[in-house]
Design an enzyme around this catalytic site. Structure first.
Site, PDB file in Angstrom:
ATOM      1  CD  GLU A 110     122.431  22.422  14.344  1.00  0.00           C
ATOM      2  OE1 GLU A 110     123.157  22.835  15.251  1.00  0.00           O
ATOM      3  OE2 GLU A 110     121.564  23.119  13.796  1.00  0.00           O
ATOM      4  CG  HIS A 221     126.529  25.483  22.461  1.00  0.00           C
ATOM      5  ND1 HIS A 221     127.571  24.660  22.127  1.00  0.00           N
ATOM      6  CD2 HIS A 221     125.714  25.523  21.384  1.00  0.00           C
ATOM      7  CE1 HIS A 221     127.387  24.223  20.893  1.00  0.00           C
ATOM      8  NE2 HIS A 221     126.265  24.722  20.412  1.00  0.00           N
ATOM      9  NE  ARG A 265     122.708  23.046  21.267  1.00  0.00           N
ATOM     10  CZ  ARG A 265     122.433  24.069  20.511  1.00  0.00           C
ATOM     11  NH1 ARG A 265     121.872  25.133  21.028  1.00  0.00           N
ATOM     12  NH2 ARG A 265     122.701  24.039  19.235  1.00  0.00           N
ATOM     13  CG  HIS A 325     123.908  28.767  23.095  1.00  0.00           C
ATOM     14  ND1 HIS A 325     124.690  29.604  22.331  1.00  0.00           N
ATOM     15  CD2 HIS A 325     123.161  28.033  22.220  1.00  0.00           C
ATOM     16  CE1 HIS A 325     124.429  29.385  21.049  1.00  0.00           C
ATOM     17  NE2 HIS A 325     123.500  28.459  20.955  1.00  0.00           N
ATOM     18  NE  ARG A 360     118.171  26.948  21.187  1.00  0.00           N
ATOM     19  CZ  ARG A 360     119.102  27.281  20.310  1.00  0.00           C
ATOM     20  NH1 ARG A 360     118.767  27.847  19.179  1.00  0.00           N
ATOM     21  NH2 ARG A 360     120.373  27.066  20.558  1.00  0.00           N
TER      22      ARG A 360
HETATM   23  C1  LIG Z   1     126.825  32.190  18.784  1.00  0.00           C
HETATM   24  C2  LIG Z   1     125.375  31.818  18.588  1.00  0.00           C
HETATM   25  C3  LIG Z   1     125.025  30.863  17.656  1.00  0.00           C
HETATM   26  C4  LIG Z   1     123.677  30.514  17.479  1.00  0.00           C
HETATM   27  N1  LIG Z   1     123.347  29.617  16.496  1.00  0.00           N
HETATM   28  C5  LIG Z   1     122.036  29.366  16.250  1.00  0.00           C
HETATM   29  C6  LIG Z   1     121.642  28.548  15.153  1.00  0.00           C
HETATM   30  O1  LIG Z   1     122.468  28.054  14.396  1.00  0.00           O
HETATM   31  N2  LIG Z   1     120.315  28.348  14.953  1.00  0.00           N
HETATM   32  C7  LIG Z   1     119.345  28.882  15.753  1.00  0.00           C
HETATM   33  O2  LIG Z   1     118.160  28.668  15.514  1.00  0.00           O
HETATM   34  N3  LIG Z   1     119.700  29.675  16.782  1.00  0.00           N
HETATM   35  C8  LIG Z   1     120.997  29.932  17.037  1.00  0.00           C
HETATM   36  N4  LIG Z   1     121.347  30.757  18.079  1.00  0.00           N
HETATM   37  C9  LIG Z   1     120.275  31.396  18.861  1.00  0.00           C
HETATM   38  C10 LIG Z   1     119.664  32.500  18.004  1.00  0.00           C
HETATM   39  O3  LIG Z   1     120.684  33.174  17.309  1.00  0.00           O
HETATM   40  C11 LIG Z   1     118.896  33.489  18.872  1.00  0.00           C
HETATM   41  O4  LIG Z   1     118.040  32.826  19.743  1.00  0.00           O
HETATM   42  C12 LIG Z   1     118.046  34.410  17.983  1.00  0.00           C
HETATM   43  O5  LIG Z   1     118.855  34.974  16.985  1.00  0.00           O
HETATM   44  C13 LIG Z   1     117.405  35.489  18.837  1.00  0.00           C
HETATM   45  O6  LIG Z   1     116.825  36.427  17.990  1.00  0.00           O
HETATM   46  P1  LIG Z   1     116.057  37.669  18.596  1.00  0.00           P
HETATM   47  O7  LIG Z   1     115.554  38.447  17.438  1.00  0.00           O
HETATM   48  O8  LIG Z   1     115.096  37.217  19.608  1.00  0.00           O
HETATM   49  O9  LIG Z   1     117.192  38.490  19.400  1.00  0.00           O
HETATM   50  P2  LIG Z   1     118.605  39.074  18.955  1.00  0.00           P
HETATM   51  O10 LIG Z   1     119.028  38.610  17.620  1.00  0.00           O
HETATM   52  O11 LIG Z   1     119.547  38.821  20.079  1.00  0.00           O
HETATM   53  O12 LIG Z   1     118.329  40.644  18.832  1.00  0.00           O
HETATM   54  C14 LIG Z   1     118.010  41.424  19.964  1.00  0.00           C
HETATM   55  C15 LIG Z   1     117.894  42.876  19.534  1.00  0.00           C
HETATM   56  O13 LIG Z   1     117.345  43.636  20.600  1.00  0.00           O
HETATM   57  C16 LIG Z   1     118.077  44.836  20.757  1.00  0.00           C
HETATM   58  N5  LIG Z   1     117.928  45.290  22.137  1.00  0.00           N
HETATM   59  C17 LIG Z   1     118.208  44.621  23.293  1.00  0.00           C
HETATM   60  N6  LIG Z   1     117.906  45.386  24.358  1.00  0.00           N
HETATM   61  C18 LIG Z   1     117.424  46.559  23.886  1.00  0.00           C
HETATM   62  C19 LIG Z   1     116.971  47.753  24.498  1.00  0.00           C
HETATM   63  N7  LIG Z   1     116.931  47.905  25.826  1.00  0.00           N
HETATM   64  N8  LIG Z   1     116.564  48.773  23.702  1.00  0.00           N
HETATM   65  C20 LIG Z   1     116.603  48.682  22.354  1.00  0.00           C
HETATM   66  N9  LIG Z   1     117.037  47.551  21.718  1.00  0.00           N
HETATM   67  C21 LIG Z   1     117.436  46.512  22.475  1.00  0.00           C
HETATM   68  C22 LIG Z   1     119.506  44.452  20.390  1.00  0.00           C
HETATM   69  O14 LIG Z   1     120.245  45.608  20.095  1.00  0.00           O
HETATM   70  C23 LIG Z   1     119.214  43.546  19.196  1.00  0.00           C
HETATM   71  O15 LIG Z   1     119.011  44.333  18.043  1.00  0.00           O
HETATM   72  C24 LIG Z   1     122.687  31.118  18.273  1.00  0.00           C
HETATM   73  C25 LIG Z   1     123.040  32.076  19.220  1.00  0.00           C
HETATM   74  C26 LIG Z   1     124.373  32.432  19.377  1.00  0.00           C
HETATM   75  C27 LIG Z   1     124.721  33.462  20.391  1.00  0.00           C
END
Ligand SMILES: Cc1cc2nc3c(=O)[nH]c(=O)nc-3n(C[C@H](O)[C@H](O)[C@H](O)COP(=O)(O)OP(=O)(O)OC[C@H]3O[C@@H](n4cnc5c(N)ncnc54)[C@H](O)[C@@H]3O)c2cc1C
Length: 502
Positions: A110, A221, A265, A325, A360
């Protein structure tokens, strides 16, 4: 100890499972349902599968370079040194990464990675594969899971975080609170992030007085479908050979950056936005050289979604646009997820651990979720906490604790301000105007301090209040950073025209 994890993306799930395995009594709250959030949508993969000639040191160099030198070398070292164990842990949890002919984990390339080192599963369904595996593991753990529970505010007593209050007013007390609520893509009208990504954890931390930094760095993105609902077309597609063309069919990225379509990016996103403005129509992503069979095999999720929308990307280039993104900034933590408030921890996209700097590196965020999720769990029992001075960095946002959404504004209006004035290309005047507008939406401060009684709110009202706080903090941070760095791009103020000049 009783540990409350808020959020069930890769970061929250990893922290909760590891804390459970270490014998803590773990409660996990999710605003929506298990499998919501950004994690399940991740297409490209997870960085850190090193092949011949590659190493954690080279990955660290690429990470620092992509982050424009703004990253924290200690945090980056923790990230890359933990990569092998993180990928092993995911394999152990049941993630079936795609394999090469010799049985080893296949490695994708990537943008801004020197070598192919991205592990993926189901082609472009890595996030779903990881989320499914961790949720399956959760079901056989002793973690107490509550879905549909909205964490609204932190409970703070004598300077220590001792739980959270949910939107219905229930208090959940805990010895440690781990914020893993993801990013804040919904600050913008064009975003790859799902509806629940409203910066709740960052807003809660700001209201409680925790150090927050680097909010000016929002990654856009470059390749999101420009027709219909926003849909990400992964960078891995460009890694596989797809190119960007303008309306005349020219590969304009060749003159923008030596790495052309695989430039960082922010560079690609700004070039795409500028070219689209100049030609008055979206730029095209041309993946036709890859052929229908290859596209379907390597990118089954994208292929199915585009076909569902009647788009034959093997035959025709597709119109794309940049979209918000990934948020590099967030709640400031040390490399074990400790925040500036005792009892409060943060991990994943909510946190500003220091690994991403000003931009990032692709596929580093899933890795961050696993590596730092485990580090948080391992550190919970330690009583050490870090002083605000050590954690605080970057522009600070003050006077935000009493900001709420009662000043009267719509989410659409907020998103418009953010897109137009705090988006890809920022000006001094635009940022100042954004801060003033966001300020005007704050509720007036009472003349005499009132006891803080939580107002009953719907989830949408609470999300709006959170978005306003984070928007204000982001616009203020962007205004305070007068230079351009990484994803934060300040357009130089126009030179005033000479009086009398034609
Ligand atoms: C379309 C897309 C493609 C991507 N592709 C990649 C990739 O290929 N590789 C990579 O490394 N990263 C990628 N990313 C980025 C990556 O997916 C995210 O940065 C990462 O998954 C974030 O994980 P997280 O656990 O921090 O949050 P999230 O996975 O967003 O989870 C957040 C959680 O918090 C909960 N929550 C939020 N607010 C509250 C609240 N007030 N009370 C209770 N619960 C709450 C939500 O319900 C959810 O369960 C991508 C992102 C997107 C959107």
């Amino acid at each position: 100890m009783h540990v409350l994890v808020v959020g069930a993306g890769i970061a929250g799930l990893t922290a909760a499972l590891r804390a459970d395995a270490l014998g803590h009594d773990v409660e996990l709250l999710v605003k929506g349902h298990l499998g919501d959030g950004c994690t399940v949508r991740a297409q490209g993969g997870i960085a850190g599968e090193y092949g011949p000639g590659d190493s954690p040191a080279l990955h660290a160099l690429d990470t620092m370079h992509a982050g424009n030198g703004h990253g924290d070398p200690v945090a980056i070292a923790a990230l890359v040194d933990g990569a092998a164990a993180a990928i092993d842990a995911l394999v152990d949890a049941g993630v079936r990464f795609d394999r090469a002919a010799d049985g080893s984990i296949a490695r994708g390339l990537e943008a801004a990675h020197s070598l192919p080192r991205i592990a993926h599963a189901g082609g472009d369904a890595t996030g779903k594969a990881i989320s499914d595996a961790l949720i399956a593991r959760l079901r056989s753990s002793t973690v107490q899971v509550s879905e549909g529970v909205f964490a609204a505010d932190l409970l703070v007593e004598e300077g220590r975080v001792c739980g959270i209050r949910t939107l219905d007013g229930t208090e959940h007390r805990a010895d440690a609170v781990v914020l893993a609520t993801g990013g804040a893509g919904r600050l913008f009208p064009h975003t790859t992030n799902p509806p629940e990504t409203t910066g709740d954890g960052i807003a809660m931390a700001l209201r409680a007085g925790a150090a927050v930094a680097d909010l000016e760095f929002m990654q856009f993105h470059p390749t999101v479908l420009a027709v219909g609902a926003p849909f990400l077309i992964s960078e891995a597609v460009r890694g596989a050979g797809a190119v960007l063309r303008d309306a005349d069919g020219r590969r304009f990225m060749l003159v923008e950056h030596p790495d052309a379509e695989l430039a960082p990016r922010d560079v690609v996103a700004r070039a795409v936005a500028r070219r689209a403005d100049e030609q008055g129509s979206p730029v095209l992503l041309d993946a036709t050289s890859l052929g229908a069979a290859d596209l379907a095999r390597r990118f089954p999720t994208i292929d199915a979604e585009l076909r569902r929308r009647g788009i034959e990307w093997a035959q025709t280039p597709v119109p794309i646009t940049p979209a918000a993104h990934y948020l590099m900034g967030g709640v400031v933590t040390d490399i074990d997820g400790r925040t500036s408030l005792p009892g409060l921890w943060a991990v994943g996209e909510t946190a500003r651990s220091g690994v991403h700097g000003a931009n990032r590196l692709a596929s580093n965020s899933l890795l961050e979720g696993v590596v730092f999720g485990a580090r948080v769990a391992d550190a919970l029992a330690s009583s050490a906490f870090v002083s605000l001075e050590l954690l605080g960095s970057g522009p600070k946002c003050s006077n935000l604790r009493d900001m709420n959404a009662e000043g009267g504004f719509s989410r659409d209006a907020l998103q418009r301000v953010m897109w137009e004035q705090v988006g890809l290309r920022r000006t001094d005047a635009g940022l100042a105007s954004a801060v003033a507008t966001l300020d005007s939406w704050r509720a007036p401060q009472p003349r005499t301090p009132q006891p803080r009684t939580p107002q009953p709110r719907t989830p949408a009202e609470q999300e709006d209040a959170n978005l306003l706080i984070v928007a204000h903090a982001m616009a203020s941070a962007a205004l305070a950073r007068t230079d351009s760095l990484g994803a934060h791009f300040r357009v130089a103020a126009p030179v005033p025209a000479l009086i009398g000049a034609p």
